[in-house]
Design an enzyme around this catalytic site. Sequence first.
Site, mmCIF file in Angstrom:
data_model
loop_
_atom_site.group_PDB
_atom_site.id
_atom_site.type_symbol
_atom_site.label_atom_id
_atom_site.label_comp_id
_atom_site.label_asym_id
_atom_site.label_seq_id
_atom_site.Cartn_x
_atom_site.Cartn_y
_atom_site.Cartn_z
ATOM 1 N N ASP A 157 2.650 2.314 2.522
ATOM 2 C CA ASP A 157 2.842 2.890 3.862
ATOM 3 C C ASP A 157 3.072 1.779 4.885
ATOM 4 O O ASP A 157 2.283 0.838 4.938
ATOM 5 C CB ASP A 157 1.583 3.589 4.413
ATOM 6 C CG ASP A 157 0.961 4.580 3.484
ATOM 7 O OD1 ASP A 157 1.511 5.663 3.362
ATOM 8 O OD2 ASP A 157 -0.098 4.261 2.912
ATOM 9 N N CYS A 188 0.834 -1.204 0.000
ATOM 10 C CA CYS A 188 0.000 0.000 0.000
ATOM 11 C C CYS A 188 0.866 1.250 0.000
ATOM 12 O O CYS A 188 0.349 2.367 -0.057
ATOM 13 C CB CYS A 188 -0.902 0.033 1.221
ATOM 14 S SG CYS A 188 -1.873 -1.440 1.427
ATOM 15 N N CYS A 221 -3.600 8.252 5.625
ATOM 16 C CA CYS A 221 -2.364 8.406 6.411
ATOM 17 C C CYS A 221 -2.710 8.654 7.883
ATOM 18 O O CYS A 221 -2.052 8.129 8.784
ATOM 19 C CB CYS A 221 -1.532 9.576 5.901
ATOM 20 S SG CYS A 221 -0.995 9.397 4.193
#
Lengths: 132, 404
Positions: A39, A37, A106
């Site tokens: 992250d 992904c 995030c």
Amino acid sequence: MAYSDKVLDHYQNPRNVGSLDKESNDVGTGVVGAPECGDVMKLQIKVSDDGKIIDAKFKTYGCGSAIASSSLATEWLKGTSVDAAAEIKNTQIVEELSLPPVKIHCSVLAEDAIKAAIDDWKAKNGKKTEEK
Amino acid sequence: MKTPIYLDYSSTTPCDPRVVERMMPFFTDAFGNAASRSHAFGWTAEAAVEEAREQVAGLIGAHPKELLWTSGSTEANNLAIKGTAQMYKQKGMHLITAVTEHKAVLDPMKYLETQGYKVTWLEVDAMGHVDLKELEAAITDETILVSLMAANNEIGTMHPIREIGAICKKKGTLFHTDATQQVGKAAIDVIADNVDLLSLSAHKMYGPKGVGALYVRRKNPRVRLTSQMDGGGHERGMRSGTLNVTGIVGLGEAARICREEMDSEAAKLSILRARLQDRIYKELPDAVLNGDADNRLPHMTNISFPYVEGESLLMGIKEIAVSSGSACTSASLEPSYVLKALGLVDELAHSSIRFSLGRFTTEEEVDFAADRLITEVKRLREMSPLWEMVQEGVDLSQVKWTSH
């Protein structure tokens, strides 16, 4: 894409980058996200006997907003109680950093990382995670 | 040295000043419509358009009459693919392409699938090459068109189009190549390479944006197209619309310059690219080159920096204009489909940077870019949990991640 000044500041001067001893009983570690992904966040808290977070560290693989979200999270965690930390919501991070819609994930990841670190600390110390 | 430094010539190029100079009169004094047959304004414009046709044809070894002006490569690709598919429907309804093509090829192909056509999507190997035996085996009596790009826009890998063209000719199917990235950078010859249709764009070769061309073979075989833009019957009815005379003049001049300077420019750029790569590898030995190190465009290199995410890296090197294979800015969070098709693991696909050098790139710029990049990769690694895990001896492929 344009980044807010706060995102840029955290990206250029990230707070509390580093690691705590994950084997230590007073340290809780949360690793969330996946390389696929784009992250991965590692967030750690060090908790005193009276349930206060005395230190927090992070390492993040991800975009600037992911780095900023986790850097901000460590700032907020330091000095607060575990119970108060568990109440931190991703929307607060979105607001503080002025994250655009495509970057909301995030902040979600940062919230997940906080919760994962707290859960890890609780599990180590025989405390039951509260059912939601 | 001025910053930001532009190392994204594969996205677009600046106009060469010589191109701009040649275009200027056509905005004002020589503004005529090339289709006006009744007065000198039209004749002047038409003469300029035909001169440009010769210049572009000369660059790819075509006859001037085999070129159609378009708004760019996207339109040229659409016209080539949909135009032949519709024209040759009686022959069969099968087309072949590869998964690493540009969206301007993939999407027209997907559209044709919704219209009842069958498309074979060839996979590629780790360097970005299709298997030629697989290609040959995929061609049947019903195959109308094979569309394979000359050089890939993300990694620069050059398909062996001469061999592909020969296979298509032998099997009796048409061959279209999207040569947007290659024309003007590396040689291409539609006769020797057995190309039947070829797309090109001015703004990738130091010409203006908004103009391009489609080469359509006139004999052996004569290729026919169903027009996609109907109207005044311009370009022999295959592409109606008043010609963008100014842009076409610019494309012509850009092609003339490329034809004259391509060889020396390619030599210069491959030296600069080697300099960039060597400097990076020296400091970051685990950087990974994506694509084919040998058969690729001379001015491009695509490198992954393991354990560092591409978008954050771009953010750190904002004095340098490059592209990233990471698509974290889009809602999908999917890394580049081209890099995924090469079989890159996710942490590499998300960590890639495409550098594309060009006519105005200097040694000083290359050194500055390499040094900034190295510094930033090192800084971000200190912040990366993946880097830390690898230092601790963790095998990332064995970690159970919590995807979100």
